[in-house]
Design a protein around this motif. Structure first.
Motif, PDB file in Angstrom:
ATOM      1  N   TYR A 124     -32.790   9.127 -26.939  1.00 26.04           N
ATOM      2  CA  TYR A 124     -32.234   8.283 -25.746  1.00 26.04           C
ATOM      3  C   TYR A 124     -32.005   6.931 -25.515  1.00 26.04           C
ATOM      4  CZ  TYR A 124     -35.952   4.878 -27.816  1.00 26.04           C
ATOM      5  OH  TYR A 124     -36.757   4.159 -27.919  1.00 26.04           O
ATOM      6  N   ILE A 150     -28.058   8.624 -25.863  1.00 28.72           N
ATOM      7  CA  ILE A 150     -27.809   8.541 -24.620  1.00 28.72           C
ATOM      8  C   ILE A 150     -27.248   7.766 -23.973  1.00 28.72           C
ATOM      9  CG2 ILE A 150     -28.486   9.894 -22.247  1.00 28.72           C
ATOM     10  CD1 ILE A 150     -30.574  11.434 -23.980  1.00 28.72           C
ATOM     11  N   LEU A 151     -27.797   6.819 -23.224  1.00 34.25           N
ATOM     12  CA  LEU A 151     -27.756   4.971 -23.165  1.00 34.25           C
ATOM     13  C   LEU A 151     -26.409   4.842 -24.494  1.00 34.25           C
ATOM     14  CD1 LEU A 151     -30.834   3.337 -23.180  1.00 34.25           C
ATOM     15  CD2 LEU A 151     -30.066   4.382 -21.312  1.00 34.25           C
ATOM     16  N   HIS A 182     -36.713  12.717 -24.419  1.00 32.87           N
ATOM     17  CA  HIS A 182     -35.837  11.734 -24.956  1.00 32.87           C
ATOM     18  C   HIS A 182     -34.878  11.501 -23.721  1.00 32.87           C
ATOM     19  CE1 HIS A 182     -35.831   9.924 -28.547  1.00 32.87           C
ATOM     20  NE2 HIS A 182     -36.729  11.349 -29.153  1.00 32.87           N
ATOM     21  N   LYS A 183     -33.917  12.895 -22.778  1.00 26.57           N
ATOM     22  CA  LYS A 183     -33.313  12.368 -21.943  1.00 26.57           C
ATOM     23  C   LYS A 183     -34.630  11.396 -20.894  1.00 26.57           C
ATOM     24  CE  LYS A 183     -30.118  14.911 -18.801  1.00 26.57           C
ATOM     25  NZ  LYS A 183     -31.082  14.427 -17.489  1.00 26.57           N
ATOM     26  N   SER A 224     -33.990   7.808 -21.525  1.00 27.24           N
ATOM     27  CA  SER A 224     -33.182   8.302 -21.242  1.00 27.24           C
ATOM     28  C   SER A 224     -33.379   6.972 -19.436  1.00 27.24           C
ATOM     29  CB  SER A 224     -32.246   7.905 -21.738  1.00 27.24           C
ATOM     30  OG  SER A 224     -31.684   8.833 -20.745  1.00 27.24           O
ATOM     31  N   ASP A 247     -32.539   3.242 -18.223  1.00 25.58           N
ATOM     32  CA  ASP A 247     -31.724   2.997 -17.643  1.00 25.58           C
ATOM     33  C   ASP A 247     -31.991   2.592 -16.083  1.00 25.58           C
ATOM     34  OD1 ASP A 247     -29.090   3.529 -16.776  1.00 25.58           O
ATOM     35  OD2 ASP A 247     -29.233   4.740 -15.265  1.00 25.58           O
TER      36      ASP A 247
END
Length: 348
Positions: A71, A74-75, A272-273, A276, A280
């Motif tokens: 994550y 991803i960010l 994890h997605k 994130s 976010d």
């Protein structure tokens, strides 16, 4: 002859007086300045905590380097695309596999994170899972309970029930330690960082874990207690963090979002997605800015000749220029005076 000498004298004086600013001229002075500019996301993020934050168990994972699917990364990929070209995104990840709240507190006390924290526009913390997990694995190991082919190795029900009693006691002890450590962790970070500060709640990976009788209910109770501690200290005056409530997003989805089917409590790529996305949403609800560098051009004009302006111009040129100009002026005037003397003498 006289006209030529006078013309020469006049030209010489003009030539040496121009650097002194006797005649009007203009030049441009450039200065570097800074202004605060609003941005939609932070340009500097510091991540701390345990193996959830490192991306343990994900494809491409390497100890100390994480995984591109975590994550945090991803960010990083997302925020890098949302910032101005002159504002580079920076991610610093201090998370370590196996870290407990004790370990994180020791890391902070070492001072190794101070510089990163001072620059961070946002700090993300995932901690507490190992305070519980270590107690679970240690207790089960002491009881001789192992996993073989997805089944419990020890079949003695009495032995299991006895070990679970010890487990509850150990978990309560560790929760007490976590309750004491968390305010210290938060207070330290807040004294070092002026950025936004988030602590994640812990999801329950064992909600449908049936290999060991009673584990699911114990996990639900103790993880729930840990999340209450996280939420409770958010209101402490010295803490100053916001809670990023990840836990509810995993309810009923542990098998889908974690690797629990492989006896691994960590989030998978899909988990994890989701983390994130939750982060976010919390992060972008805050305001961020950076100091943008830009150039100011100032036009400087000299005024024609009075004594004050000449003095000012001379001071701007520097000692060397002034000395050369004065010498040239004296020489030119001396030459002119000599020429005039010779002309007058000749006429007599």
């Amino acid at each position: 002859m006289l006209k030529r000498i006078c013309a020469f004298f006049t030209a010489a004086v003009i030539a040496v007086m121009i650097p002194l600013g006797v005649f009007a001229e203009s030049s441009t002075l450039q200065e570097i300045a800074y202004r605060e500019v609003s941005i939609p996301v932070p340009c500097n993020v510091t991540v701390m905590g345990d193996s959830i934050a490192t991306g343990f168990g994900l494809e491409g994972y390497a100890a100390g380097k994480g995984s591109p699917l975590s994550y945090a990364n991803i960010l990083k990929d997302k925020y890098s695309k949302q910032l101005p070209s002159d504002c580079t995104f920076e991610l610093t990840n201090f998370a370590v596999d196996g870290y407990t709240s004790d370990d994180l507190l020791k890391l902070l006390d070492s001072g190794k994170c101070d510089e990163a924290l001072s620059k961070a526009g946002c700090v993300l913390i995932s901690i507490g899972g190992n305070d519980l997990l270590h107690a679970l694995w240690d207790t089960l190991k002491e009881a001789g309970i192992t996993y073989e082919g997805g089944e419990v190795g020890a079949k003695d029900l009495l032995k299991i029930l006895t070990s679970l009693g010890k487990l509850k006691k150990k978990l309560d002890e560790n929760l007490l330690i976590f309750d004491q450590n968390l305010p210290k962790i938060a207070s330290y970070i807040r004294t070092k960082s002026k950025g936004e500060f988030f602590i994640q709640t812990l999801y329950d990976p064992l909600e449908s874990f049936s290999m060991i009788p009673g584990i699911s209910s114990i996990a639900k109770d103790k993880i729930g207690r840990l999340n209450e501690i996280i939420k409770g200290h958010a209101g402490d005056p010295a803490a100053g963090y916001s809670v990023c409530d990840v836990a509810p997003e995993f309810v009923g989805k542990a098998n889908e979002l974690t690797n629990i089917g492989k006896i691994d409590i960590h989030p998978n790529a899909q988990g994890h997605k989701l983390i994130s996305e939750v982060l976010d949403k919390a992060i972008t609800a805050k305001k961020y800015s950076y100091m943008q560098e830009y150039v100011i051009e100032r036009k400087i004009e000299s005024e024609p000749a009075d004594a004050a302006s000449v003095d000012s111009a001379v001071s701007l040129q520097g000692n060397s220029t002034v000395m050369i100009a004065v010498i040239c002026s004296v020489c030119a005037m001396a030459a002119g005076a000599a020429a005039m003397y010779l002309i007058i003498k000749k006429r007599r």
